[in-house]
Write a protein that holds these residues in place. Sequence first.
Motif, mmCIF file in Angstrom:
data_model
loop_
_atom_site.group_PDB
_atom_site.id
_atom_site.type_symbol
_atom_site.label_atom_id
_atom_site.label_comp_id
_atom_site.label_asym_id
_atom_site.label_seq_id
_atom_site.Cartn_x
_atom_site.Cartn_y
_atom_site.Cartn_z
ATOM 1 N N UNK A 251 -18.378 6.126 -15.969
ATOM 2 C CA UNK A 251 -19.410 6.675 -15.559
ATOM 3 C C UNK A 251 -20.432 7.063 -16.689
ATOM 4 N N UNK B 180 -21.401 5.310 -19.256
ATOM 5 C CA UNK B 180 -20.775 4.646 -20.569
ATOM 6 C C UNK B 180 -19.806 5.837 -20.908
ATOM 7 N N UNK B 181 -19.404 6.622 -20.108
ATOM 8 C CA UNK B 181 -18.352 7.694 -20.537
ATOM 9 C C UNK B 181 -16.902 6.928 -19.687
ATOM 10 N N UNK B 182 -15.842 7.289 -20.276
ATOM 11 C CA UNK B 182 -14.458 7.208 -19.579
ATOM 12 C C UNK B 182 -14.419 8.354 -18.671
ATOM 13 N N UNK C 49 -22.609 17.485 -18.543
ATOM 14 C CA UNK C 49 -21.921 16.332 -17.806
ATOM 15 C C UNK C 49 -21.639 17.102 -16.237
ATOM 16 N N UNK D 122 -19.081 15.822 -14.547
ATOM 17 C CA UNK D 122 -18.076 15.266 -14.158
ATOM 18 C C UNK D 122 -16.889 15.195 -15.211
ATOM 19 N N UNK E 20 -15.028 14.106 -17.737
ATOM 20 C CA UNK E 20 -15.265 12.924 -18.981
ATOM 21 C C UNK E 20 -13.963 13.126 -19.895
ATOM 22 N N UNK E 21 -13.364 11.811 -19.800
ATOM 23 C CA UNK E 21 -12.252 11.354 -20.836
ATOM 24 C C UNK E 21 -12.266 10.488 -21.957
ATOM 25 N N UNK E 22 -13.772 10.268 -22.363
ATOM 26 C CA UNK E 22 -14.039 9.508 -23.381
ATOM 27 C C UNK E 22 -13.212 9.951 -24.730
ATOM 28 N N UNK F 170 -22.999 5.622 -28.321
ATOM 29 C CA UNK F 170 -23.868 6.727 -28.305
ATOM 30 C C UNK F 170 -23.203 7.881 -27.666
ATOM 31 N N UNK F 171 -22.273 7.824 -26.740
ATOM 32 C CA UNK F 171 -21.510 8.854 -26.338
ATOM 33 C C UNK F 171 -20.878 9.732 -27.495
ATOM 34 N N UNK G 54 -28.794 6.474 -18.410
ATOM 35 C CA UNK G 54 -28.056 7.627 -19.101
ATOM 36 C C UNK G 54 -28.367 7.644 -20.665
#
Lengths: 177, 209
Positions: free
Chosen positions: A114, A116-118, B67, B69, B71-73, B134-135, B173
């Motif tokens: 979502x 550009x994040x996991x 955020x 939600x 995020x698992x990045x 970019x994240x 985003x």
Amino acid sequence: MVTVGASAGANVVGGAINNAVQGKAITAKSVITDAAVGVAAGFGGRLLEKTAAAIQVARTGKALTAIAADAKAAVTATGLKEGEKGFGTAAHTQFKSLVDAQGLKGVATEQSYLGKDVAKYGIKGSTRAEVTLSRNGAVSHVFDFKTGSATLSTKQVSNTIKNVPEISSSSQVTAIR
Amino acid sequence: MKSNLLKSLFNKHIKQHLSITDLSCKNHLLYREVNTGLLKGFCFNSSGFAADQFEIVVFVMPLYVPKNFLALTFGYFLRSPNKRQWWQYEEGKLEQLGQDLAVVINQADKDLLSKINNAQDFYNYYKKDRKNTFRFFEAVSYSSAYAGLPDSTEILKDCLSFIKRKEDLNNSYVQEVYHNTEKLLDGNRKAILDEWEMETRKALKLLKR
């Protein structure tokens, strides 16, 4: 010179992916040969990296196409025919299980993204990519298994581009049959 | 895997094998209570295709990066003993499953979670990867600001340059991160980041502090 190089690189990349998806007998060796032309023309590291990435995509696409055939065959063996109700769900389950069992390098299944994040599975608005291929820690390609008359819709592709990191073009999203 | 199954699995079959003693279980998460701006833990994702399959992802999430939600990045999935991404939940094999999960949880704690205990650790750990997307740059630069690093202004400016050069500013985003980064450059960074942290905590229902 730059324009020619970029074009040569793009052709190698695009050609490898297309051939993999279409199931043509293009080998990694032939892709390297194609790429070597570009390299010889004076385009170094970036083109080599692009070529290596394209080879990885091509190999993975080929492997997934073979797995898709196995998945469909396994479901057909149970008496269901492609296009019939229940075939798609059963084939997708089988496909995912076979992909997982193969342990293909850089491949993950059912990843949610979502913005550009996991993301955690099931987050509203997220895109769940059926198969992602990653290279050097970043997603490089998304594959989606299709059965029957199902196709990759424009909306599905644009949502993938919107949500999956490093996916910025429809050429990075491929249907597997 | 349903959250009540995870809770039961954690309490009966995982907890006693862990070297980490301060993990809490909530919904699909095993996590550490946070007071350093970071949420660290393990997320159990269910398979959409098979109800008895799940994956486990170790992650660190900087809460001061806004955020709404989970995020698992900043993490990765932990493979099962047979090297698969997806684990099998089988009623008759829960003790073995608990032991296997504890092994990978302990290892991931050693490899990742124990190395990142505050924003500066996060910055140090991920700065080499900041150009991945970019994240990554967003989280790394905001971590530098949250930690009060002297060169955080430069890092935030680099983040803006990276976005301009590499990203599609038509993506909403991307736009949001760009504007947030400008806001940090122009305003009271600590106050803005604290506010974002509270908003993220609220969205994740992690208000205990």
